[in-house]
Structure formats: structure tokens, C-alpha cells
Motif scaffolding. Structure first.
Motif, PDB file in Angstrom:
ATOM      1  N   MET A   1       0.847  -1.192   0.000  1.00 17.62           N
ATOM      2  CA  MET A   1       0.000   0.000   0.000  1.00 17.62           C
ATOM      3  C   MET A   1       0.882   1.242   0.000  1.00 17.62           C
ATOM      4  N   ALA A   2       0.745   2.070  -1.018  1.00 23.43           N
ATOM      5  CA  ALA A   2       1.582   3.260  -1.146  1.00 23.43           C
ATOM      6  C   ALA A   2       1.263   4.257  -0.041  1.00 23.43           C
ATOM      7  N   ARG A   3       2.303   4.898   0.476  1.00 20.53           N
ATOM      8  CA  ARG A   3       2.096   5.893   1.519  1.00 20.53           C
ATOM      9  C   ARG A   3       1.362   7.103   0.955  1.00 20.53           C
ATOM     10  N   LYS A   4       0.520   7.710   1.779  1.00 13.96           N
ATOM     11  CA  LYS A   4      -0.220   8.911   1.404  1.00 13.96           C
ATOM     12  C   LYS A   4       0.105  10.024   2.392  1.00 13.96           C
ATOM     13  N   ILE A   5       0.008  11.255   1.926  1.00 10.67           N
ATOM     14  CA  ILE A   5       0.238  12.380   2.808  1.00 10.67           C
ATOM     15  C   ILE A   5      -0.815  12.392   3.909  1.00 10.67           C
ATOM     16  N   SER A   6      -0.394  12.674   5.122  1.00 11.87           N
ATOM     17  CA  SER A   6      -1.316  12.703   6.262  1.00 11.87           C
ATOM     18  C   SER A   6      -1.889  14.103   6.422  1.00 11.87           C
ATOM     19  N   GLN A   7      -2.819  14.236   7.355  1.00 14.62           N
ATOM     20  CA  GLN A   7      -3.406  15.545   7.613  1.00 14.62           C
ATOM     21  C   GLN A   7      -2.359  16.523   8.126  1.00 14.62           C
ATOM     22  N   VAL A   8      -1.345  16.005   8.812  1.00 16.00           N
ATOM     23  CA  VAL A   8      -0.256  16.865   9.280  1.00 16.00           C
ATOM     24  C   VAL A   8       0.430  17.539   8.093  1.00 16.00           C
ATOM     25  N   GLY A   9       0.712  16.763   7.058  1.00 14.99           N
ATOM     26  CA  GLY A   9       1.357  17.316   5.871  1.00 14.99           C
ATOM     27  C   GLY A   9       0.461  18.287   5.132  1.00 14.99           C
ATOM     28  N   ILE A  10      -0.807  17.947   5.010  1.00 13.69           N
ATOM     29  CA  ILE A  10      -1.757  18.832   4.326  1.00 13.69           C
ATOM     30  C   ILE A  10      -1.878  20.153   5.075  1.00 13.69           C
ATOM     31  N   ASN A  11      -1.952  20.075   6.402  1.00 15.53           N
ATOM     32  CA  ASN A  11      -2.051  21.304   7.209  1.00 15.53           C
ATOM     33  C   ASN A  11      -0.810  22.172   7.043  1.00 15.53           C
ATOM     34  N   LEU A  12       0.358  21.532   6.926  1.00 13.61           N
ATOM     35  CA  LEU A  12       1.593  22.289   6.728  1.00 13.61           C
ATOM     36  C   LEU A  12       1.555  23.045   5.409  1.00 13.61           C
ATOM     37  N   ILE A  13       1.103  22.376   4.363  1.00 13.28           N
ATOM     38  CA  ILE A  13       0.972  23.031   3.057  1.00 13.28           C
ATOM     39  C   ILE A  13       0.007  24.207   3.131  1.00 13.28           C
ATOM     40  N   LYS A  14      -1.145  23.983   3.736  1.00 19.04           N
ATOM     41  CA  LYS A  14      -2.159  25.037   3.824  1.00 19.04           C
ATOM     42  C   LYS A  14      -1.665  26.221   4.652  1.00 19.04           C
ATOM     43  N   GLN A  15      -0.910  25.921   5.706  1.00 18.78           N
ATOM     44  CA  GLN A  15      -0.400  26.980   6.576  1.00 18.78           C
ATOM     45  C   GLN A  15       0.454  27.977   5.805  1.00 18.78           C
ATOM     46  N   PHE A  16       1.313  27.463   4.945  1.00 17.18           N
ATOM     47  CA  PHE A  16       2.250  28.346   4.255  1.00 17.18           C
ATOM     48  C   PHE A  16       1.755  28.815   2.885  1.00 17.18           C
ATOM     49  N   GLU A  17       0.900  28.044   2.251  1.00 17.90           N
ATOM     50  CA  GLU A  17       0.377  28.469   0.949  1.00 17.90           C
ATOM     51  C   GLU A  17      -0.748  29.479   1.114  1.00 17.90           C
ATOM     52  N   GLY A  18      -1.515  29.337   2.217  1.00 22.61           N
ATOM     53  CA  GLY A  18      -2.705  30.162   2.344  1.00 22.61           C
ATOM     54  C   GLY A  18      -3.729  29.770   1.297  1.00 22.61           C
ATOM     55  N   CYS A  19      -4.753  30.538   1.143  1.00 26.65           N
ATOM     56  CA  CYS A  19      -5.764  30.253   0.107  1.00 26.65           C
ATOM     57  C   CYS A  19      -6.330  31.553  -0.423  1.00 26.65           C
ATOM     58  N   GLN A  20      -6.174  31.746  -1.710  1.00 31.30           N
ATOM     59  CA  GLN A  20      -6.749  32.919  -2.367  1.00 31.30           C
ATOM     60  C   GLN A  20      -7.596  32.438  -3.541  1.00 31.30           C
ATOM     61  N   LEU A  21      -8.841  32.837  -3.528  1.00 30.19           N
ATOM     62  CA  LEU A  21      -9.791  32.354  -4.538  1.00 30.19           C
ATOM     63  C   LEU A  21      -9.771  33.174  -5.824  1.00 30.19           C
TER      64      LEU A  21
END
Length: 232
Positions: A1-21
Motif C-alpha cells: 500500500m503506497a504511503r499517502k500524505i497525512s493531515q499533518v502534511g496537508i495542514n503544513l501546506i495550507k499553513q504556508f500556501e494560504g488560500c486565495q480564490l
């Protein structure tokens, strides 16, 4: 089973990328939208005036991680969850082609402290050091070096014990934990299970070449043991 990014990793991305629509130019002068998304949206290049919904932003992140960025990190070999999450965040920010040179050598050598040091060097955009990138690299390096809490894999342990009783495996401790798994023992394990062709016939494995060319990792072997243990 291939490893998948966890919520910790997703939160890290969101923290620094931010979100602009609404589309904007990042410090590297690349048109970006949503959670750091570049490229296209529904076949159209991200450009001035483009807008999306929050739902679309989340979808773009999930799709791009699965199709573009996570495959690049999986190719690097066996990483623990924290290492994997940190490198996916790093890759998402800098692109799948970033794994080269001294960084790639350090990863291949499993020189983990050097990997973390190499990550810290990628804190510039357009030749200038950016405070935001410095903070992101520091966060990724910390996560990369953070030990993973070891939790008992009850399902794997139970499956290994069943195979031990059936004399399919002889060294129980080599198979009860994914972190302690002895991949050099896998050819013998496959033989005891009846061989690759038999496992394909019994629908225990589907990718014959993966096993023949020894491209498997501990996650593949975990799934194999659990599935085989359920045979009558």
C-alpha cells in the motif's frame, strides 16, 4: 500500500500556501490560485481575473498532490510518515524536479540530518531570501527529523502470528512491525506462500512484475501478509 500524505502534511501546506480564490502572482511571478495551485484549472491556465470556489481549491490541492507531487516523493524510497509529509510539502512548493544534486544524494544515502540541512537552503525566490520561505523550510526540516510515534500494528501482528502458526514464516519478529520488516526475507516468504505465480492465481497479488523485480516496499509486504492470512 503506497504511503499517502497525512493531515499533518496537508495542514503544513495550507499553513504556508494560504488560500486565495482569485488569481495572483506569487513572489516568483507565477500566476497562482487557491492553495498554491499553478498550471491549469479545468483546462485553462491560471491567469489574471480567474476566480474559484473554496471547494474547487480543496479539489485542486487533492488532485495535484495525488497525480503530480506524491508520486515524485514515492520514487525516493522508503520514508517514514513525517519524512514523507515534509518532502511532499517541499515538493509542492518547488516542483517535482527539485529532487536532484546534493539533496537527492543525501536522501539516497539516508543521511537524514544532511537532508534537513539541504532543505533549509531552498529559501529564495527570484534570487532573494524570503522570510516566509525560510520559516517554511524550517518547519519542513523540523517535521522531517521528528520521530514517528510507534504504534502497534494490531492487524499486521495478528496476520503474522497466523502465518507463524501455519509455518509460512519462521521468524515472527521480522514481520510483526512494518518498521522492523526484513525485506531481504521476502523471496523466502514468497516461496513459502507457493510462489509468485500461485499468489497471482489466488488473487493475493495483482502486480506480478513488482514482486519479480523486487520493487516492493514494506507497505506492499504488509498488505501481502494480511491478505494471505485470510486464506482458508
Amino acid at each position: 500500500m503506497a504511503r499517502k500524505i497525512s493531515q499533518v502534511g496537508i495542514n503544513l501546506i495550507k499553513q504556508f500556501e494560504g488560500c486565495q480564490l482569485k488569481a495572483y502572482k506569487c513572489p516568483a511571478e507565477v500566476w497562482t490560485i487557491g492553495i498554491g495551485h499553478t498550471g491549469t484549472v479545468d483546462g485553462k491556465p491560471v491567469a489574471a481575473g480567474m476566480t474559484i470556489t473554496m471547494q474547487k481549491a480543496e479539489q485542486l490541492l487533492a488532485d495535484s498532490l495525488e497525480k503530480r507531487y506524491e508520486p515524485a516523493v514515492r520514487k525516493l524510497g522508503d520514508l517514514n510518515q513525517n519524512q514523507y509529509d515534509a518532502l511532499v510539502s517541499f515538493c509542492y512548493n518547488l516542483g517535482p524536479g527539485i529532487f536532484k544534486g546534493r539533496l537527492l544524494t543525501a536522501i539516497k544515502d539516508k543521511d537524514w540530518c544532511n537532508v534537513a540541512d539541504q532543505l533549509l537552503l531552498y529559501n529564495k525566490a527570484a534570487g532573494k531570501v524570503l522570510a516566509g520561505l525560510t520559516r517554511r523550510r524550517e518547519a519542513e526540516a523540523r517535521l522531517f527529523l521528528k520521530p514517528v510515534a510507534v504504534q502497534e500494528d494490531v492487524e499486521l501482528k495478528r496476520a503474522a502470528q497466523l502465518l507463524y502458526k501455519r509455518k509460512i514464516i519462521s521468524v515472527l519478529g521480522a514481520w510483526e512491525s512494518i518498521d522492523n520488516m526484513k525485506l531481504e526475507y521476502v523471496p523466502g516468504l514468497l516461496k513459502n506462500m507457493g510462489g509468485i505465480d500461485r499468489l497471482v492465481k489466488d488473487k493475493i497479488i495483482s502486480d506480478k512484475l513488482l514482486w519479480e523485480y523486487k520493487q516492493y516496499n514494506a507497505s506492499h509486504v504488509r498488505a501481502l501478509i494480511i491478505k494471505y492470512s485470510k486464506l482458508g
